[in-house]
Design a protein around this motif. Structure first.
Motif, PDB file in Angstrom:
ATOM      1  N   GLY A 157       0.760  -1.236   0.000  1.00 36.22           N
ATOM      2  CA  GLY A 157       0.000   0.000   0.000  1.00 36.22           C
ATOM      3  C   GLY A 157       0.789   1.284   0.000  1.00 36.22           C
ATOM      4  N   ASP A 214      -9.861  -4.581   1.266  1.00 39.89           N
ATOM      5  CA  ASP A 214      -8.628  -4.955   0.560  1.00 39.89           C
ATOM      6  C   ASP A 214      -8.933  -6.207  -0.257  1.00 39.89           C
ATOM      7  N   GLN A 257      -2.440  -4.320  -1.010  1.00 39.91           N
ATOM      8  CA  GLN A 257      -3.313  -3.189  -0.720  1.00 39.91           C
ATOM      9  C   GLN A 257      -3.345  -2.916   0.773  1.00 39.91           C
ATOM     10  N   THR A 286      -5.853  -0.299   1.997  1.00 35.89           N
ATOM     11  CA  THR A 286      -6.831   0.786   1.921  1.00 35.89           C
ATOM     12  C   THR A 286      -7.531   1.060   3.246  1.00 35.89           C
TER      13      THR A 286
END
Length: 303
Positions: A182, A263, A268, A270
């Motif tokens: 991320g 995610d 990721q 997020t």
């Protein structure tokens, strides 16, 4: 295989607690890149300027922790090669399908034991990276990070484990792995490469989860099933806490850890910063500072 460590007690040892006290809001990267020592052989190959080889711990869904190159691609070893001494038997058409990882100097490493990394000259030219003495390769059919289509190919190709450089034998049921995700730097992920989070409203001394019901559907707890494998993480920081539903949740640095339903793929993060209470974790068990914003697709939820 990677080292496994299970901390069954809910309260961490004194060494772990002392380490936790160092948590702060100032960002530091505990997985700081270091340079591995060379294997004492002349370097004869070259890679494009600015593309220095880097080895790191990653994860593949359904497989678990794997060793990756600077592009996040899974690295493999070939059973027909040799490790003592290091020897590659893959060239020609084989090397076209399984490109050797070449370097023009000692690779950078993070989350990997430096003493395992070396270099060896290839018969067809160039200098190949070795891990635990074994020459390492990528697989042409792996299209990017988080893929390991070559694992088990022909019964002679296996992905490399990041903890000890051995062949990945099987997927652990539960794992905590240090990997990049991320755009936040090195964070903690589970056995499938999904970013792990802490909830600031939980407790860590002693560990206590306050997220259940609808909260747990959005933020699924990482439930321990048997031993918890660790890679790039101090096993003393990893433990378990009993949840109200009778399951045992993995803790890191005393914090119960969770995934985020938003995610959808490894890499990721997020959920970082959600509601000012959810944060990705650094390998030292501390939260990633909230002012560091995820760069993966999507935006943090409101809560």
């Amino acid at each position: 295989m990677y080292r496994t460590r299970l901390v069954a007690a809910a309260v961490l040892g004194s060494a772990g607690l002392a380490f936790l006290a160092a948590c702060g809001d100032r960002y530091t990267d505990p997985g700081q890149v270091r340079t591995a020592p060379a294997a004492g052989r002349a370097v004869t190959s070259a890679v494009p300027a600015g593309s220095r080889v880097r080895l790191a711990a990653g994860a593949v869904e359904g497989l678990g922790p794997v060793l990756t190159d600077q592009d996040g691609r899974t690295l493999y070893r070939f059973a027909k090669d040799g490790a003592r001494p290091s020897k590659s038997t893959c060239d020609g058409d084989c090397a076209a399908q399984w490109p050797p990882l070449l370097a023009d100097g000692p690779p950078q490493v993070t989350g990997v034991q430096e003493q395992l990394i070396g270099l060896m000259p290839r018969a067809d030219g160039g200098t190949q990276v070795t891990v635990g003495g074994w020459p390492v390769y990528r697989y042409a059919k792996d299209s990017g990070p988080g893929i390991a289509l070559g694992n088990g190919s022909g019964g002679v190709w296996t992905a490399v484990a990041p903890g000890d450089g051995k062949a990945v034998a099987q997927r652990p049921s539960t794992a905590v792995v240090a990997a990049e995700a991320g755009g936040l730097g090195t964070v903690l992920t589970d056995q499938d490469g999904m970013t792990l989070y802490l909830f600031a409203k939980d407790g860590k001394q002693p560990p206590k989860s306050t997220c259940d019901g609808d909260c747990a559907r959005t933020w699924p707890p990482l439930v321990a099933t048997g031993e918890t494998a660790v890679s790039g993480v101090d096993g003393k920081l990893v433990g378990q806490v009993l949840r109200p539903d009778g399951t045992r949740q993995v803790t890191v640095g005393g914090w119960p850890v969770y995934r985020y339903a938003g995610d959808t793929a490894p890499g990721q993060a997020t959920g970082h910063g959600a509601g000012g209470t959810w944060f990705a974790l650094e390998p030292n068990g501390c939260k990633v500072p909230g002012d560091r914003k995820p760069t993966a697709s999507g935006t943090p939820p409101s809560g």
